[in-house]
Design a protein around this motif. Structure first.
Motif, PDB file in Angstrom:
ATOM      1  N   ARG A   1     -29.500  -4.019  15.074  1.00 24.34           N
ATOM      2  CA  ARG A   1     -29.712  -2.671  14.568  1.00 24.34           C
ATOM      3  C   ARG A   1     -28.372  -1.934  14.503  1.00 24.34           C
ATOM      4  NH1 ARG A   1     -33.623  -0.584  19.149  1.00 24.34           N
ATOM      5  NH2 ARG A   1     -31.808  -1.370  20.288  1.00 24.34           N
ATOM      6  N   ALA A   2     -28.353  -0.862  13.742  1.00 23.33           N
ATOM      7  CA  ALA A   2     -27.101  -0.105  13.591  1.00 23.33           C
ATOM      8  C   ALA A   2     -26.637   0.475  14.918  1.00 23.33           C
ATOM      9  CB  ALA A   2     -27.295   1.008  12.568  1.00 23.33           C
ATOM     10  N   THR A   3     -27.564   0.729  15.826  1.00 26.59           N
ATOM     11  CA  THR A   3     -27.205   1.336  17.115  1.00 26.59           C
ATOM     12  C   THR A   3     -26.798   0.316  18.168  1.00 26.59           C
ATOM     13  OG1 THR A   3     -29.556   1.291  17.730  1.00 26.59           O
ATOM     14  CG2 THR A   3     -28.700   3.331  16.756  1.00 26.59           C
ATOM     15  N   ASP A   4     -26.983  -0.975  17.901  1.00 21.65           N
ATOM     16  CA  ASP A   4     -26.661  -2.019  18.868  1.00 21.65           C
ATOM     17  C   ASP A   4     -25.172  -2.359  18.821  1.00 21.65           C
ATOM     18  OD1 ASP A   4     -29.378  -2.064  19.355  1.00 21.65           O
ATOM     19  OD2 ASP A   4     -29.755  -3.761  18.027  1.00 21.65           O
ATOM     20  N   THR A   5     -24.680  -2.944  19.898  1.00 25.66           N
ATOM     21  CA  THR A   5     -23.265  -3.295  20.003  1.00 25.66           C
ATOM     22  C   THR A   5     -23.124  -4.740  20.467  1.00 25.66           C
ATOM     23  OG1 THR A   5     -22.679  -1.024  20.599  1.00 25.66           O
ATOM     24  CG2 THR A   5     -21.059  -2.727  21.080  1.00 25.66           C
ATOM     25  N   LEU A   6     -22.274  -5.493  19.754  1.00 23.06           N
ATOM     26  CA  LEU A   6     -21.985  -6.875  20.107  1.00 23.06           C
ATOM     27  C   LEU A   6     -20.523  -6.977  20.529  1.00 23.06           C
ATOM     28  CD1 LEU A   6     -22.648  -9.970  20.134  1.00 23.06           C
ATOM     29  CD2 LEU A   6     -21.958  -9.997  17.723  1.00 23.06           C
ATOM     30  N   ALA A   7     -20.258  -7.702  21.618  1.00 22.05           N
ATOM     31  CA  ALA A   7     -18.887  -7.893  22.086  1.00 22.05           C
ATOM     32  C   ALA A   7     -18.704  -9.326  22.571  1.00 22.05           C
ATOM     33  CB  ALA A   7     -18.549  -6.914  23.205  1.00 22.05           C
ATOM     34  N   ARG A   8     -17.474  -9.806  22.459  1.00 20.09           N
ATOM     35  CA  ARG A   8     -17.121 -11.126  23.015  1.00 20.09           C
ATOM     36  C   ARG A   8     -16.368 -10.894  24.318  1.00 20.09           C
ATOM     37  NH1 ARG A   8     -12.477 -15.275  21.122  1.00 20.09           N
ATOM     38  NH2 ARG A   8     -13.138 -17.112  22.318  1.00 20.09           N
ATOM     39  N   LEU A   9     -16.915 -11.428  25.409  1.00 18.35           N
ATOM     40  CA  LEU A   9     -16.354 -11.159  26.727  1.00 18.35           C
ATOM     41  C   LEU A   9     -15.333 -12.187  27.172  1.00 18.35           C
ATOM     42  CD1 LEU A   9     -19.564 -10.019  28.647  1.00 18.35           C
ATOM     43  CD2 LEU A   9     -18.163  -8.782  26.993  1.00 18.35           C
TER      44      LEU A   9
ATOM     45  N   ARG B   1     -14.364 -16.837  26.624  1.00 20.64           N
ATOM     46  CA  ARG B   1     -14.303 -18.006  25.746  1.00 20.64           C
ATOM     47  C   ARG B   1     -15.533 -18.162  24.860  1.00 20.64           C
ATOM     48  NH1 ARG B   1     -11.579 -22.989  25.693  1.00 20.64           N
ATOM     49  NH2 ARG B   1     -12.848 -24.846  25.406  1.00 20.64           N
ATOM     50  N   SER B   2     -16.700 -18.347  25.441  1.00 15.74           N
ATOM     51  CA  SER B   2     -17.922 -18.557  24.657  1.00 15.74           C
ATOM     52  C   SER B   2     -19.037 -17.618  25.088  1.00 15.74           C
ATOM     53  CB  SER B   2     -18.392 -20.013  24.794  1.00 15.74           C
ATOM     54  OG  SER B   2     -18.631 -20.345  26.159  1.00 15.74           O
ATOM     55  N   ARG B   3     -18.658 -16.515  25.703  1.00 16.41           N
ATOM     56  CA  ARG B   3     -19.659 -15.570  26.215  1.00 16.41           C
ATOM     57  C   ARG B   3     -19.618 -14.282  25.408  1.00 16.41           C
ATOM     58  NH1 ARG B   3     -20.588 -14.981  32.537  1.00 16.41           N
ATOM     59  NH2 ARG B   3     -21.107 -17.163  32.046  1.00 16.41           N
ATOM     60  N   PHE B   4     -20.815 -13.810  25.062  1.00 17.20           N
ATOM     61  CA  PHE B   4     -20.975 -12.567  24.319  1.00 17.20           C
ATOM     62  C   PHE B   4     -21.918 -11.649  25.079  1.00 17.20           C
ATOM     63  CE2 PHE B   4     -19.970 -15.887  21.297  1.00 17.20           C
ATOM     64  CZ  PHE B   4     -19.111 -15.287  20.384  1.00 17.20           C
ATOM     65  N   ALA B   5     -21.964 -10.402  24.659  1.00 17.08           N
ATOM     66  CA  ALA B   5     -22.917  -9.446  25.223  1.00 17.08           C
ATOM     67  C   ALA B   5     -23.426  -8.558  24.103  1.00 17.08           C
ATOM     68  CB  ALA B   5     -22.276  -8.610  26.316  1.00 17.08           C
ATOM     69  N   VAL B   6     -24.684  -8.152  24.233  1.00 21.12           N
ATOM     70  CA  VAL B   6     -25.286  -7.233  23.270  1.00 21.12           C
ATOM     71  C   VAL B   6     -25.877  -6.054  24.039  1.00 21.12           C
ATOM     72  CG1 VAL B   6     -27.053  -6.917  21.493  1.00 21.12           C
ATOM     73  CG2 VAL B   6     -25.838  -9.100  21.660  1.00 21.12           C
ATOM     74  N   LEU B   7     -25.553  -4.846  23.602  1.00 22.80           N
ATOM     75  CA  LEU B   7     -26.103  -3.637  24.195  1.00 22.80           C
ATOM     76  C   LEU B   7     -27.196  -3.106  23.283  1.00 22.80           C
ATOM     77  CD1 LEU B   7     -22.745  -1.880  25.202  1.00 22.80           C
ATOM     78  CD2 LEU B   7     -24.092  -3.551  26.494  1.00 22.80           C
ATOM     79  N   LEU B   8     -28.372  -2.872  23.860  1.00 27.08           N
ATOM     80  CA  LEU B   8     -29.540  -2.455  23.087  1.00 27.08           C
ATOM     81  C   LEU B   8     -30.034  -1.098  23.581  1.00 27.08           C
ATOM     82  CD1 LEU B   8     -31.515  -5.855  23.171  1.00 27.08           C
ATOM     83  CD2 LEU B   8     -30.039  -5.009  21.339  1.00 27.08           C
ATOM     84  N   PRO B   9     -29.476   0.007  23.094  1.00 23.15           N
ATOM     85  CA  PRO B   9     -29.955   1.325  23.517  1.00 23.15           C
ATOM     86  C   PRO B   9     -31.382   1.580  23.044  1.00 23.15           C
ATOM     87  CG  PRO B   9     -28.369   1.512  21.711  1.00 23.15           C
ATOM     88  CD  PRO B   9     -28.355   0.085  22.146  1.00 23.15           C
ATOM     89  N   GLY B  10     -32.171   2.208  23.890  1.00 26.78           N
ATOM     90  CA  GLY B  10     -33.550   2.538  23.530  1.00 26.78           C
ATOM     91  C   GLY B  10     -34.525   1.382  23.662  1.00 26.78           C
ATOM     92  N   ALA B  11     -34.053   0.222  24.118  1.00 26.83           N
ATOM     93  CA  ALA B  11     -34.930  -0.960  24.226  1.00 26.83           C
ATOM     94  C   ALA B  11     -35.382  -1.154  25.669  1.00 26.83           C
ATOM     95  CB  ALA B  11     -34.196  -2.210  23.735  1.00 26.83           C
TER      96      ALA B  11
END
Length: 380
Positions: free
Chosen positions: A274-282, A284-294
């Motif tokens: 969604r437009a409000t979500d945020t994806l980041a690479r932390l 080597r092969s690890r990512f994180a997604v922030l889901l506001p309102g979920a």
């Protein structure tokens, strides 16, 4: 004929009808005593606005000064800012600009902006009889005149500041025009420096491989999102993602293809958020997604759809090989009503820790699955 005079032992020729020769001391004295007359109110307000511009360290603060403070400061009706953004570079780094609506416009094509000015852009004051009034401040009514201030960087027109006002709201004599041209130069300098600082900050928070946020960006956004969840009294979910068996893939196919896979996975995940979500690479092969309102249920549904999508995602490396990977996903949710918190930074660290623990559980189960870990009592 000229008169033969001597000065300091040197022969000088004085031309008839020419202004008398002025010595250096006389010229200096003239400069000290010369004065100009300028509208006092405009002069004082311009100086104060310059101070406001100098105090702003962030680009968003400059927008606030130009689009909100400036009209109030001078008693104008409204201000509008156009910026030339041919490669969407500003659109990428400006966060929160949507609050200004049509008063802040980014233009890919600079033609409309160039058409507002002569070949050499200079300050303009136009009235309702000028056709350019139909091109600027379109959402406004009751404007009789407008100031057009060209924003220049070196010899390049990179922006245009438009100020709408009622008739005769501003003295526009020669000295006042010079003062407004000076103001345009100050605004230009402040914006150029603000844009450069914002670009540097943006690059510092960008993962160079995937062009998404890095660890620093993730930590910054985490604190901001938990603070927002607290203000709105709504849930907030963090997903921690790991590309399964990435080390083996890297060893078998090499660094180039391994990096290619990470880029494609990041693009795939990002395109479905969604437009409000945020994806980041932390890392080597690890990512994180922030889901506001979920809440936890919605977060788990998003995580599962994401996991299945990547499992079915065939990555063509362009060299005849089709690569497929899977994700392990850890999930943690915070709901303010269940776990009241005061220290947002501490809460962000706990959210990261709990979602990382959930990711470890998912990996321990063989990967390609989603695991949930819940917050214990919060001591924050």
């Amino acid at each position: 004929m000229g008169n033969d005079n001597r000065h300091n032992g040197l022969r000088q020729e004085e031309i008839e009808g020419a202004p008398p020769v002025v010595t250096g001391a006389e010229f200096h004295q003239q400069r000290l005593t010369e004065t100009v007359t300028v509208n006092r109110h405009l002069y004082q307000q311009t100086r104060q606005l310059e101070q406001l511009l100098l105090q702003q360290g962030e680009l968003l603060g400059l927008f606030e000064t130009l689009l909100v403070s400036l009209p109030r400061h001078f008693g104008f009706r409204v201000a509008e800012l156009w910026l030339h953004d041919p490669e969407d570079a500003l659109d990428e780094i400006i966060v929160g600009g949507e609050r200004y609506g049509s008063y802040l416009q980014l233009h890919r094509d600079g033609f409309d902006m160039q058409e507002l000015y002569p070949v050499d852009p200079v300050f303009q004051c136009i009235d309702a009889t000028d056709s350019r009034m139909f091109e600027i401040l379109k959402s406004e009514r009751g404007i009789d005149q407008a100031l057009l201030l060209p924003l220049m960087h070196k010899t390049h027109l990179f922006g245009s500041l438009h100020i709408g006002m009622q008739e005769n709201a501003l003295p526009t004599g020669e000295e006042e025009s010079t003062l407004l041209e000076h103001l345009a130069a100050m605004v230009s300098l402040a914006l150029v420096q603000g844009i450069e600082r914002q670009q540097m900050q943006h690059l510092a928070m960008l993962d160079p491989l995937t062009r998404i946020g890095n660890l620093r960006s993730f930590l910054h956004e985490m604190i901001r999102e938990v603070s927002r969840a607290r203000r709105e009294d709504g849930p907030f979910t963090v997903l921690m993602l790991e590309v399964d068996e990435y080390d083996e893939l890297h060893e078998s196919y090499g660094e180039v293809r391994g990096h290619f896979v990470l880029k494609k996975v990041a693009e795939r995940i990002s395109s479905r958020l969604r437009a409000t979500d945020t994806l980041a690479r932390l890392s080597r092969s690890r990512f994180a997604v922030l889901l506001p309102g979920a809440n936890e249920s919605l977060g788990e549904d998003i995580a599962e759809r994401m996991r299945v999508d990547i499992e079915d995602f065939a990555i063509d490396d362009g060299h005849g090989a089709v690569l497929q990977v899977t994700l392990s996903i850890g999930l943690a949710t915070w709901e303010p009503q269940q776990f009241p918190a005061v220290d947002m930074a501490q809460l962000a660290r706990q959210m990261e820790s709990v979602s990382t623990r959930a990711l470890a559980d998912a990996s321990a189960q063989g990967g390609n699955c989603t695991a949930v870990s819940r917050l214990a009592t919060l001591l924050v």
